[in-house]
Write a protein that holds these residues in place. Structure first.
Motif, PDB file in Angstrom:
ATOM      1  N   ILE A 121       7.864 -60.928 -51.510  1.00 36.17           N
ATOM      2  CA  ILE A 121       9.296 -61.253 -51.595  1.00 36.17           C
ATOM      3  C   ILE A 121       9.894 -61.441 -50.201  1.00 36.17           C
ATOM      4  N   THR A 122       9.212 -60.899 -49.168  1.00 34.38           N
ATOM      5  CA  THR A 122       9.763 -61.037 -47.814  1.00 34.38           C
ATOM      6  C   THR A 122       9.698 -62.488 -47.320  1.00 34.38           C
ATOM      7  N   TYR A 123       8.924 -63.336 -47.986  1.00 30.32           N
ATOM      8  CA  TYR A 123       8.913 -64.766 -47.621  1.00 30.32           C
ATOM      9  C   TYR A 123       9.967 -65.480 -48.465  1.00 30.32           C
ATOM     10  N   PRO A 124      10.944 -66.126 -47.815  1.00 32.12           N
ATOM     11  CA  PRO A 124      12.152 -66.571 -48.527  1.00 32.12           C
ATOM     12  C   PRO A 124      11.942 -67.684 -49.548  1.00 32.12           C
ATOM     13  N   GLN A 125      10.760 -68.343 -49.506  1.00 28.43           N
ATOM     14  CA  GLN A 125      10.540 -69.425 -50.482  1.00 28.43           C
ATOM     15  C   GLN A 125       9.985 -68.899 -51.812  1.00 28.43           C
ATOM     16  N   THR A 126       9.646 -67.613 -51.868  1.00 29.41           N
ATOM     17  CA  THR A 126       8.959 -67.104 -53.065  1.00 29.41           C
ATOM     18  C   THR A 126       9.924 -66.669 -54.167  1.00 29.41           C
ATOM     19  N   ILE A 127       9.433 -66.800 -55.404  1.00 27.29           N
ATOM     20  CA  ILE A 127      10.049 -66.128 -56.553  1.00 27.29           C
ATOM     21  C   ILE A 127       9.176 -64.899 -56.785  1.00 27.29           C
ATOM     22  N   ALA A 128       9.789 -63.725 -56.880  1.00 21.99           N
ATOM     23  CA  ALA A 128       9.017 -62.485 -57.086  1.00 21.99           C
ATOM     24  C   ALA A 128       9.235 -61.988 -58.508  1.00 21.99           C
ATOM     25  N   ASP A 148      18.928 -54.239 -47.136  1.00 16.74           N
ATOM     26  CA  ASP A 148      19.264 -53.604 -45.847  1.00 16.74           C
ATOM     27  C   ASP A 148      18.326 -54.066 -44.739  1.00 16.74           C
ATOM     28  N   ALA A 149      17.071 -54.358 -45.125  1.00 19.75           N
ATOM     29  CA  ALA A 149      16.098 -54.817 -44.115  1.00 19.75           C
ATOM     30  C   ALA A 149      16.331 -56.282 -43.746  1.00 19.75           C
ATOM     31  N   GLY A 150      17.210 -56.953 -44.490  1.00 22.60           N
ATOM     32  CA  GLY A 150      17.547 -58.348 -44.168  1.00 22.60           C
ATOM     33  C   GLY A 150      16.769 -59.383 -44.956  1.00 22.60           C
ATOM     34  N   VAL A 151      16.048 -58.963 -46.006  1.00 26.94           N
ATOM     35  CA  VAL A 151      15.308 -59.939 -46.820  1.00 26.94           C
ATOM     36  C   VAL A 151      16.342 -60.748 -47.633  1.00 26.94           C
ATOM     37  N   PRO A 152      16.301 -62.083 -47.510  1.00 30.11           N
ATOM     38  CA  PRO A 152      17.387 -62.867 -48.110  1.00 30.11           C
ATOM     39  C   PRO A 152      17.238 -63.132 -49.615  1.00 30.11           C
ATOM     40  N   ASP A 153      18.358 -63.392 -50.269  1.00 23.16           N
ATOM     41  CA  ASP A 153      18.443 -63.939 -51.641  1.00 23.16           C
ATOM     42  C   ASP A 153      17.663 -63.148 -52.690  1.00 23.16           C
ATOM     43  N   ILE A 154      17.664 -61.840 -52.582  1.00 24.13           N
ATOM     44  CA  ILE A 154      16.898 -61.037 -53.545  1.00 24.13           C
ATOM     45  C   ILE A 154      17.410 -61.295 -54.974  1.00 24.13           C
ATOM     46  N   ASP A 155      18.734 -61.296 -55.145  1.00 25.67           N
ATOM     47  CA  ASP A 155      19.279 -61.381 -56.508  1.00 25.67           C
ATOM     48  C   ASP A 155      18.846 -62.664 -57.226  1.00 25.67           C
ATOM     49  N   SER A 156      18.702 -63.752 -56.474  1.00 25.89           N
ATOM     50  CA  SER A 156      18.317 -65.002 -57.143  1.00 25.89           C
ATOM     51  C   SER A 156      16.801 -65.174 -57.202  1.00 25.89           C
ATOM     52  N   ARG A 157      16.042 -64.447 -56.363  1.00 23.07           N
ATOM     53  CA  ARG A 157      14.584 -64.666 -56.328  1.00 23.07           C
ATOM     54  C   ARG A 157      13.779 -63.629 -57.093  1.00 23.07           C
ATOM     55  N   LEU A 158      14.432 -62.534 -57.484  1.00 23.48           N
ATOM     56  CA  LEU A 158      13.689 -61.489 -58.204  1.00 23.48           C
ATOM     57  C   LEU A 158      13.873 -61.661 -59.712  1.00 23.48           C
ATOM     58  N   LYS A 159      12.772 -61.718 -60.446  1.00 21.69           N
ATOM     59  CA  LYS A 159      12.811 -61.875 -61.910  1.00 21.69           C
ATOM     60  C   LYS A 159      12.049 -60.709 -62.538  1.00 21.69           C
ATOM     61  N   ILE A 160      12.686 -60.108 -63.545  1.00 22.40           N
ATOM     62  CA  ILE A 160      12.067 -58.950 -64.203  1.00 22.40           C
ATOM     63  C   ILE A 160      11.780 -59.325 -65.649  1.00 22.40           C
ATOM     64  N   SER A 161      10.537 -59.198 -66.060  1.00 24.27           N
ATOM     65  CA  SER A 161      10.218 -59.535 -67.450  1.00 24.27           C
ATOM     66  C   SER A 161      10.979 -58.604 -68.398  1.00 24.27           C
ATOM     67  N   GLY A 162      11.661 -59.194 -69.364  1.00 23.68           N
ATOM     68  CA  GLY A 162      12.366 -58.391 -70.377  1.00 23.68           C
ATOM     69  C   GLY A 162      11.399 -57.576 -71.216  1.00 23.68           C
ATOM     70  N   ARG A 163      10.118 -57.974 -71.209  1.00 25.38           N
ATOM     71  CA  ARG A 163       9.123 -57.257 -72.023  1.00 25.38           C
ATOM     72  C   ARG A 163       8.533 -56.035 -71.304  1.00 25.38           C
ATOM     73  N   ALA A 164       8.834 -55.897 -70.010  1.00 26.09           N
ATOM     74  CA  ALA A 164       8.330 -54.717 -69.284  1.00 26.09           C
ATOM     75  C   ALA A 164       8.992 -53.466 -69.847  1.00 26.09           C
ATOM     76  N   HIS A 165       8.255 -52.371 -69.854  1.00 32.19           N
ATOM     77  CA  HIS A 165       8.794 -51.121 -70.422  1.00 32.19           C
ATOM     78  C   HIS A 165       9.513 -50.284 -69.362  1.00 32.19           C
ATOM     79  N   LEU A 166      10.408 -49.445 -69.870  1.00 30.73           N
ATOM     80  CA  LEU A 166      11.221 -48.611 -68.982  1.00 30.73           C
ATOM     81  C   LEU A 166      10.620 -47.221 -68.832  1.00 30.73           C
ATOM     82  N   ILE A 167      10.892 -46.630 -67.699  1.00 32.72           N
ATOM     83  CA  ILE A 167      10.581 -45.208 -67.512  1.00 32.72           C
ATOM     84  C   ILE A 167      11.901 -44.448 -67.536  1.00 32.72           C
TER      85      ILE A 167
END
Ligand code: GDP
Ligand code: IMO
Ligand code: MG
Length: 449
Positions: free
Chosen positions: A60-67, A89-108
């Motif tokens: 995710i630290t590379y700004p072109q990636t979708i994580a 805080d570390a300055g990694v850009p655009d986390i909110d638009s590049r991070l995707k969480i599978s709805g099927r993943a389970h919660l702890i």
């Protein structure tokens, strides 16, 4: 076209998967994790700063990636939110638009962590888990009482009903075992998790269309495996394993990726080996640590201590001192079929050189003596025979210092080259990557094809 690179741990975890996956992510479109949760601790270095990631792939630290956090994961939303903040805080850009969480993943939930504690306490031979609630969350999933990321997006009442149902049996266990403080309270848990859902809602999604499009367009996908071969629930050292399948095929399943898209499978190992938690470790070296794994202050340093301190082998997640020993080739041989390595990465060649300089030698296990036979693989029945395979070693005299700034195999000191060739000759797996330091660029990449 096959465009998926899979990074998997070859031993018991902490081999440096985070570093290699991040290095591979430099030109990747998608980076994804598929198994486990915050039991993992992956170190990546971003702009000179060490980041310890537990859930989000290091790429995710590379700004072109979708994580992507894949459907096979078990996610603690509080840890996830803290990790997102840490990256921002570390300055990694655009986390909110590049991070995707599978709805099927389970919660702890907190009750999973309390159950983890209880299960360990009740066992005569505890696993030494990370107490992150991993096993109990996967158990709920298998029992079909698990609660998924999607559930955070639905009506609050529906979430409450699910939590109420899921905790019925668990609460009985807590009450019976004098753990009244752990009894789950569905209303307050619903409020808390609903608020997490609001903060994460824009990232929770169906990841399948994203992956389908990426595969159709031949985009580079890097799978960052967590845990490792010997911790696999089906193929590892049962019962001293985790509760998911971090082997190659299990990892792909947890990422919702097909095996037919795989271009390469890189097995990540270290030039010496380590293990956290309990279980057989044939090449383990004695160390001055007590039965809880704490370093005994002032005790005479033993070989295990030299290895641990040279590599600073303390858990990224639990800070526990890791058990340390010599490189074990038979386990790599066992992994050839199950893991399907196309190549290996051997990290910490720099550290092994330092260990050799301190001790005057380094060792490599090339086979075992087991049940009066010499074998070149990890046996399947150590739990039954109670016999620890006895390593047969090759020894290299002295140690080495890796010259700064080198980029090719030819520039390595002769003894370091000898070490790599012993591993290659014994396992018959090409060592394509060699780690000579913690940074993403501290990797020698060889043309082994
Ligand atoms: P992971 O769980 O497999 O991602 O590995 P961890 O991050 O838990 O542990 C690996 C540790 O080794 C981290 O502190 C890394 O920064 C460090 N590391 C990785 N590769 C190398 C290497 O080649 N040399 C040295 N000196 N450190 C390394
Ligand atoms: P990464 O991805 C090292 C170990 C635990 C314990 C066993 C079961 O950083 O390599 P669990 O909490 O999963 O139920 O614990 O598995 N373990 C790891 N050891 N690195 C990891 O992840 C691990 N994840 C789990 O120490 O022995
Ligand atoms: Mg780790």
């Amino acid at each position: 076209m096959r465009t998926v690179t899979v990074i998997v741990g070859a031993k018991w975890g902490d081999e440096g998967k985070g570093k290699v996956a991040s290095s591979e992510a430099k030109d990747a479109d998608i980076v994804i994790r598929g198994t486990g949760g915050a039991n993992a601790g992956h170190t990546v270095i971003y702009q000179g700063k060490k980041l310890a990631l537990h859930l989000i792939p290091g790429g995710i630290t590379y700004p072109q990636t979708i994580a992507i956090l894949g459907p096979g994961m078990v996610i603690d939303p509080k840890i996830l939110l803290d990790e997102i903040q840490m990256l921002k805080d570390a300055g990694v850009p655009d986390i909110d638009s590049r991070l995707k969480i599978s709805g099927r993943a389970h919660l702890i939930f907190p009750y999973h962590k309390d159950l983890d504690e209880l299960h360990e306490r009740m066992k005569s031979n505890p696993v030494g888990t990370t107490k992150r609630g991993i096993g109990p969350s996967y158990a709920d999933k298998a029992n079909r009482t698990g609660i998924r990321m999607y559930d955070l997006l639905h009506k609050k009442n529906d979430l409450r009903t699910k939590i109420k149902e899921a905790t019925k049996l668990h609460n009985q266990a807590f009450r019976k075992n004098g753990m009244k403080d752990c009894v789950a309270k569905p209303k307050s848990l619903t409020d808390l998790y609903h608020s997490y859902g609001k903060l994460l809602s824009s990232m929770i999604t169906n990841i399948d269309p994203i992956l389908r499009e990426a595969l159709e367009e031949n985009k580079k996908i890097v799978v960052e495996g967590a845990q490792a071969f010997r911790l696999d629930l089906d193929h590892g050292d049962y019962k001293m394993v985790t509760s998911s399948n971090p082997s190659t095929s299990g990892t792909l399943c947890g990422c919702a990726l097909p095996p037919t898209a795989v271009k390469e499978v890189i097995g990540i190992d270290k030039a010496y080996n380590s293990r956290v938690g309990n279980g057989v470790f044939p090449t383990e070296q004695p160390a001055s640590i007590d039965e809880n794994g704490c370093v005994i202050p002032g005790a005479e340093p033993l070989v295990g201590d030299v290895i641990r301190e040279s590599g600073y082998e303390y858990g990224t997640t639990t800070k526990r001192p890791r058990r340390c020993g010599w490189m074990d080739c038979p386990i790599l041989v066992s992994g050839k079929s199950i893991m399907g390595y196309t190549s290996l990465c051997i990290n910490h060649l720099d550290t092994l050189g330092k260990i050799g300089l301190t001790l005057g030698y380094v060792k490599v296990c090339v086979a075992y003596q087991y049940q009066n036979e010499t074998i070149d693989y990890f046996p399947d029945d150590v739990d039954l025979t109670k016999e620890v395979p006895q390593p047969i070693y090759e020894t290299i005299d002295g140690g080495w210092i890796i010259p700064p700034g080198i980029t090719s195999f030819d520039e390595l000191p002769e003894s370091a080259k000898k070490f790599i060739s012993i591993v290659e000759n014994t396992t018959q797996i090409p060592v394509k990557f060699i780690g000579i330091g913690p940074e993403n660029d501290d990797l020698i990449i060889r043309d082994v094809n």
